[in-house]
Structure formats: C-alpha cells, structure tokens
Design a protein around this motif. Sequence first.
Motif, PDB file in Angstrom:
ATOM      1  N   ARG A 203      57.703  82.776   3.632  1.00  0.00           N
ATOM      2  CA  ARG A 203      57.717  81.636   3.101  1.00  0.00           C
ATOM      3  C   ARG A 203      58.711  81.496   1.383  1.00  0.00           C
ATOM      4  O   ARG A 203      57.548  81.754   0.700  1.00  0.00           O
ATOM      5  CB  ARG A 203      56.544  80.441   3.206  1.00  0.00           C
ATOM      6  CG  ARG A 203      55.914  80.498   4.544  1.00  0.00           C
ATOM      7  CD  ARG A 203      54.991  79.445   4.002  1.00  0.00           C
ATOM      8  NE  ARG A 203      53.451  79.933   3.421  1.00  0.00           N
ATOM      9  CZ  ARG A 203      52.417  78.710   3.342  1.00  0.00           C
ATOM     10  NH1 ARG A 203      53.178  77.688   2.943  1.00  0.00           N
ATOM     11  NH2 ARG A 203      51.617  80.010   2.710  1.00  0.00           N
ATOM     12  N   ASN A 204      59.256  80.437   1.272  1.00  0.00           N
ATOM     13  CA  ASN A 204      59.750  80.383  -0.476  1.00  0.00           C
ATOM     14  C   ASN A 204      58.746  78.535  -0.561  1.00  0.00           C
ATOM     15  O   ASN A 204      58.517  78.670  -0.381  1.00  0.00           O
ATOM     16  CB  ASN A 204      61.188  80.147  -0.113  1.00  0.00           C
ATOM     17  CG  ASN A 204      62.122  80.651   0.610  1.00  0.00           C
ATOM     18  OD1 ASN A 204      61.814  82.055  -0.205  1.00  0.00           O
ATOM     19  ND2 ASN A 204      63.428  81.121   0.911  1.00  0.00           N
ATOM     20  N   GLU A 205      58.803  79.253  -2.312  1.00  0.00           N
ATOM     21  CA  GLU A 205      58.352  78.172  -2.930  1.00  0.00           C
ATOM     22  C   GLU A 205      59.378  77.127  -3.137  1.00  0.00           C
ATOM     23  O   GLU A 205      60.440  77.260  -3.395  1.00  0.00           O
ATOM     24  CB  GLU A 205      58.266  78.411  -4.272  1.00  0.00           C
ATOM     25  CG  GLU A 205      57.280  77.818  -4.999  1.00  0.00           C
ATOM     26  CD  GLU A 205      55.781  77.470  -4.504  1.00  0.00           C
ATOM     27  OE1 GLU A 205      56.186  76.498  -3.967  1.00  0.00           O
ATOM     28  OE2 GLU A 205      55.176  77.574  -4.174  1.00  0.00           O
ATOM     29  N   THR A 206      58.322  76.026  -2.139  1.00  0.00           N
ATOM     30  CA  THR A 206      59.129  75.041  -2.577  1.00  0.00           C
ATOM     31  C   THR A 206      59.050  73.971  -3.226  1.00  0.00           C
ATOM     32  O   THR A 206      59.717  72.909  -3.352  1.00  0.00           O
ATOM     33  CB  THR A 206      59.585  74.019  -1.211  1.00  0.00           C
ATOM     34  OG1 THR A 206      58.142  73.914  -0.514  1.00  0.00           O
ATOM     35  CG2 THR A 206      60.276  74.998   0.025  1.00  0.00           C
ATOM     36  N   PHE A 207      58.065  74.448  -3.985  1.00  0.00           N
ATOM     37  CA  PHE A 207      57.392  73.370  -4.975  1.00  0.00           C
ATOM     38  C   PHE A 207      57.801  73.150  -6.511  1.00  0.00           C
ATOM     39  O   PHE A 207      57.653  72.918  -7.713  1.00  0.00           O
ATOM     40  CB  PHE A 207      56.114  73.586  -5.483  1.00  0.00           C
ATOM     41  CG  PHE A 207      55.498  72.580  -3.733  1.00  0.00           C
ATOM     42  CD1 PHE A 207      56.154  72.058  -2.769  1.00  0.00           C
ATOM     43  CD2 PHE A 207      54.522  73.231  -3.665  1.00  0.00           C
ATOM     44  CE1 PHE A 207      55.236  71.421  -1.711  1.00  0.00           C
ATOM     45  CE2 PHE A 207      53.087  72.052  -2.704  1.00  0.00           C
ATOM     46  CZ  PHE A 207      54.224  71.731  -1.377  1.00  0.00           C
TER      47      PHE A 207
ATOM     48  N   GLU B  32      61.928  74.645  -8.814  1.00  0.00           N
ATOM     49  CA  GLU B  32      63.322  74.352  -8.843  1.00  0.00           C
ATOM     50  C   GLU B  32      63.796  76.124  -9.012  1.00  0.00           C
ATOM     51  O   GLU B  32      65.112  76.456  -8.452  1.00  0.00           O
ATOM     52  CB  GLU B  32      63.941  73.873 -10.072  1.00  0.00           C
ATOM     53  CG  GLU B  32      63.430  72.489 -10.711  1.00  0.00           C
ATOM     54  CD  GLU B  32      64.016  71.153  -9.232  1.00  0.00           C
ATOM     55  OE1 GLU B  32      64.897  71.616  -8.736  1.00  0.00           O
ATOM     56  OE2 GLU B  32      63.201  70.216  -8.906  1.00  0.00           O
TER      57      GLU B  32
ATOM     58  N   ASN C 283      64.675  79.604  -7.489  1.00  0.00           N
ATOM     59  CA  ASN C 283      65.296  79.857  -5.950  1.00  0.00           C
ATOM     60  C   ASN C 283      64.351  81.597  -5.981  1.00  0.00           C
ATOM     61  O   ASN C 283      64.704  81.995  -6.746  1.00  0.00           O
ATOM     62  CB  ASN C 283      67.231  80.349  -5.759  1.00  0.00           C
ATOM     63  CG  ASN C 283      67.528  78.688  -6.235  1.00  0.00           C
ATOM     64  OD1 ASN C 283      66.643  78.014  -6.363  1.00  0.00           O
ATOM     65  ND2 ASN C 283      68.733  78.653  -7.119  1.00  0.00           N
TER      66      ASN C 283
ATOM     67  N   LYS D 152      58.848  83.451  -3.518  1.00  0.00           N
ATOM     68  CA  LYS D 152      57.524  83.528  -2.236  1.00  0.00           C
ATOM     69  C   LYS D 152      56.461  82.931  -3.076  1.00  0.00           C
ATOM     70  O   LYS D 152      56.184  82.448  -4.170  1.00  0.00           O
ATOM     71  CB  LYS D 152      57.642  84.931  -1.643  1.00  0.00           C
ATOM     72  CG  LYS D 152      58.833  85.676  -0.942  1.00  0.00           C
ATOM     73  CD  LYS D 152      59.852  84.692  -0.074  1.00  0.00           C
ATOM     74  CE  LYS D 152      60.879  86.053   0.600  1.00  0.00           C
ATOM     75  NZ  LYS D 152      61.396  84.605   1.019  1.00  0.00           N
ATOM     76  N   ARG D 153      55.733  82.111  -1.255  1.00  0.00           N
ATOM     77  CA  ARG D 153      54.400  81.591  -1.705  1.00  0.00           C
ATOM     78  C   ARG D 153      53.453  82.475  -2.373  1.00  0.00           C
ATOM     79  O   ARG D 153      52.983  83.037  -1.557  1.00  0.00           O
ATOM     80  CB  ARG D 153      54.659  80.875  -0.449  1.00  0.00           C
ATOM     81  CG  ARG D 153      53.054  79.625  -0.567  1.00  0.00           C
ATOM     82  CD  ARG D 153      53.374  78.555  -1.566  1.00  0.00           C
ATOM     83  NE  ARG D 153      52.338  77.728  -1.342  1.00  0.00           N
ATOM     84  CZ  ARG D 153      52.438  76.673  -2.348  1.00  0.00           C
ATOM     85  NH1 ARG D 153      52.480  76.406  -3.230  1.00  0.00           N
ATOM     86  NH2 ARG D 153      50.641  75.521  -2.117  1.00  0.00           N
TER      87      ARG D 153
ATOM     88  N   LYS E 253      57.079  67.768  -7.384  1.00  0.00           N
ATOM     89  CA  LYS E 253      57.659  68.758  -6.167  1.00  0.00           C
ATOM     90  C   LYS E 253      56.180  68.710  -5.739  1.00  0.00           C
ATOM     91  O   LYS E 253      55.761  68.471  -4.029  1.00  0.00           O
ATOM     92  CB  LYS E 253      58.267  69.319  -6.294  1.00  0.00           C
ATOM     93  CG  LYS E 253      59.294  69.114  -5.817  1.00  0.00           C
ATOM     94  CD  LYS E 253      60.311  70.056  -5.773  1.00  0.00           C
ATOM     95  CE  LYS E 253      62.163  70.017  -6.256  1.00  0.00           C
ATOM     96  NZ  LYS E 253      62.688  70.628  -5.979  1.00  0.00           N
TER      97      LYS E 253
ATOM     98  N   LYS F 237      54.869  66.427   3.499  1.00  0.00           N
ATOM     99  CA  LYS F 237      55.987  67.819   2.938  1.00  0.00           C
ATOM    100  C   LYS F 237      54.865  69.002   2.442  1.00  0.00           C
ATOM    101  O   LYS F 237      54.926  69.713   2.719  1.00  0.00           O
ATOM    102  CB  LYS F 237      56.773  67.287   1.488  1.00  0.00           C
ATOM    103  CG  LYS F 237      58.201  66.375   2.120  1.00  0.00           C
ATOM    104  CD  LYS F 237      58.874  66.356   1.326  1.00  0.00           C
ATOM    105  CE  LYS F 237      60.512  65.450   2.094  1.00  0.00           C
ATOM    106  NZ  LYS F 237      61.146  65.526   0.484  1.00  0.00           N
TER     107      LYS F 237
ATOM    108  N   THR G 212      52.894  72.630   3.949  1.00  0.00           N
ATOM    109  CA  THR G 212      52.895  73.550   2.932  1.00  0.00           C
ATOM    110  C   THR G 212      51.010  73.504   2.870  1.00  0.00           C
ATOM    111  O   THR G 212      50.875  75.221   2.722  1.00  0.00           O
ATOM    112  CB  THR G 212      52.966  73.177   1.793  1.00  0.00           C
ATOM    113  OG1 THR G 212      54.372  72.856   1.163  1.00  0.00           O
ATOM    114  CG2 THR G 212      53.016  73.958   0.930  1.00  0.00           C
TER     115      THR G 212
END
Length: 385
Positions: free
Chosen positions: A60-64, A66, A68, A71-72, A191, A210, A214
């Motif tokens: 999983r990429n970290e989405t919280f 900015e 890029n 990983k989580r 986020k 969202k 997560t």
Amino acid sequence: MIPKKLILKPFLYVITAVVILLASVSIYFLNERNKIVALPKPTGSYAVGRTTYDWIDPSRNETFTEANGSKRKLDVWVWYPADLKENTKKAEYLPGRWKTEQEKSAGMMIYLQQNLTKIQTNSYEEALLSTKQAKYPLVVFEPGMGKIVFNYTALAENLASHGYIVLAINPTFSSDFVVFSDGSTAYKTSKGSMPEGDATDKELNDAGLKLVKTWSKDMSFAISKFSEMSLVKGNMWTEHVDMEHVGAFGHSFGGAASAEASATDERIKASIDIDGYLYGVQKSPQKPLMFIMSQHGQNEIDLLENNKIHDFYNSINKDRYIIEIPKAAHFSFTDNTLFFSPILKAMGIYGTINWERGLQITNSYIATFFDKYLKNVDSNLLDQK
C-alpha cells in the motif's frame, strides 16, 4: 491633599493579595499535576507485558501525505499475558520521545494537565509471553481520531490480563503524532483527519469513507503481520497465537474502523465499537458486534448518527448488543479521565460518571464479550438489560 503613602497603600495590598493568590494557585496546580496516579489494577489472572513494533506494508502506498511513493508505515504497541522474572521492569506510560512529542503537542496547556511521567502502569517492558496457555486469542485495537494507543492503556492492560494478545495500532498521519523506532515522527495531516468546523453529514461521510478503508486495512495488515511472526521460529510468538480466534475493537473512529474490518476480514470473528459513529462504514458485519455507548446529547448530529447506529444494529442477524453507560461522555473511555485536567473536567468532557467506575464497566463488557465469542466462555452479564 491626601498623602501619596495613603493612596499607594491599598494598591500595594491588592497587588500583594494577587501575587499570593497566583502563587497559591500555581503551587496547587504544580502539586496536583505531579501526583502519582496508578492505573486501575487489571481484573484478570495474568501479569501483563508490553512491546512495540514498526511495520511497513509493501502493498500500500501512503495516501495521507503529499510524498510520492512512500509505503504505509505503522507503529504498533502490543500488550499480552506475561511471565515475570525478578529483573523485569515496569513499562513507562509514555516512553522516550513519545513524552517529548506529547509535551510539544500540549504547549502551555501542559501545566494544566497531568505529568505523564507520574503515571504507574501495570505493564512490564519486554516481559516473556506467559506459558500458562499454549495459544492466546488475538484482538486488534485502534484509538479515536487524533488519539494514540497509550491513551487506552487501562483497557489494553485489562484485556491482556484476561489472556488476550492486544495488538494496538497508532494510525499514521491521523494520530496527533507517531514516533517510530528510527527516531522519525509522523504528524497528523489534513488528509488523515476528519473535516473540522461545521461540516455537513455528507462531507463527514465522504471523508470517513476514505479514512475507514485505510484504518480497517491497517487492522487487517497488522493481523497478517502478526500471523506471519507466529509462524517464524525463534521469537516468543512462535506457534502461540490463536489465529482461529481473532477480534477487533476501537474507540470513536477506531470503533467504526473495527466494524468495517469485521465486515471485510473473515478472520475477525467478533468486534466492539466503543462510542464510534459509523462515518464511512457501508456494510454491517454479519458477526457478533457490540456497541458500548456514552450518554449522548440531543443535538441534530447526535440524533442523526445514533439513528444510523440503531439501523446498522438492526441489520445484523447475528448476536448484537448496545450498552449505553449513563453519565458517560465520549472521552470517558480513555485513561485521561483518571488524570489531573481541571479545565476539561469542568467542561464535562469526561462526563459526570465516577471515572474509575466508567472504565470498570467498559472493561467488564469488553472482556465478557470476547470471552464469549473468542473463548466460548459464557456469562450472564451479556444477557442483562
């Protein structure tokens, strides 16, 4: 003309009185915040150990944030049944840099809050896993939005004392701060948080959708990671984790995430939502579920969300429970209720229930519920209305 001495004298008396009052108040606050506070003694028969891990989910990429490509990454605290040796040390309530970050977060308000170095836990740092049982059921936990798992030590210790491994996750970028073992710190982001201010119900649910995905995936990942550890030879968990009996619980948003995880992860057999509105939760788990609720107000949001909880509750065709604790408030389920905090207590943040009694009731229902559905040990407590 009135002599200057006669004019100044009353002012000197007033100034002296104010200085004495301020000094007295300061001394009172200093003494109160530095009093030793012992967390409630666990009611189970096991001593309690505590350890921590940092894990990265490569899937999983970290989405919280900015950033890029990151990983989580999760920091996890584990409370568990323990065997003690003579040199086993008590765990600090808030160790090392966690304490430093907490002080930074509190700012000047720290002088009106409990000194957390004065909290006595019932946990022992890096103690050995108890040999009284061959295997122990696993229960995964998540805190409320912004909170950190240390705020729930009394709940975690008590459940561990009843023979459970409690895997408690600090939600990265949703907790106020998370300190990792390499010294890095992750702070809460917009986020990773729910909207603030006068957000509409739709805005809250859109953001919750969202976030809850997560958080619930964090719970599933932690279960998988711990299962892997239990299969690897050479650590204290090897072949001692009962992966056939897994539960989930959480407070506030962590409670919603627990319900979501229970619906999406077949390994979770039962779950508890402690005073958590179901923002973002779309599917009810057809598994045993308990709501432990505070006494809510009658404002529009409370009424709306409570109706949603009852609709959700009625959609479950398995064993289900709603426990409402009179005089309890939303934060009555945290350790903070026991600590020096005069302003928040005067505001009613922790309710009007006897705070130790509130935690005692909560602990009783948590242990009894998981005993029934993870250990097949029944109690008439759940049958009482």
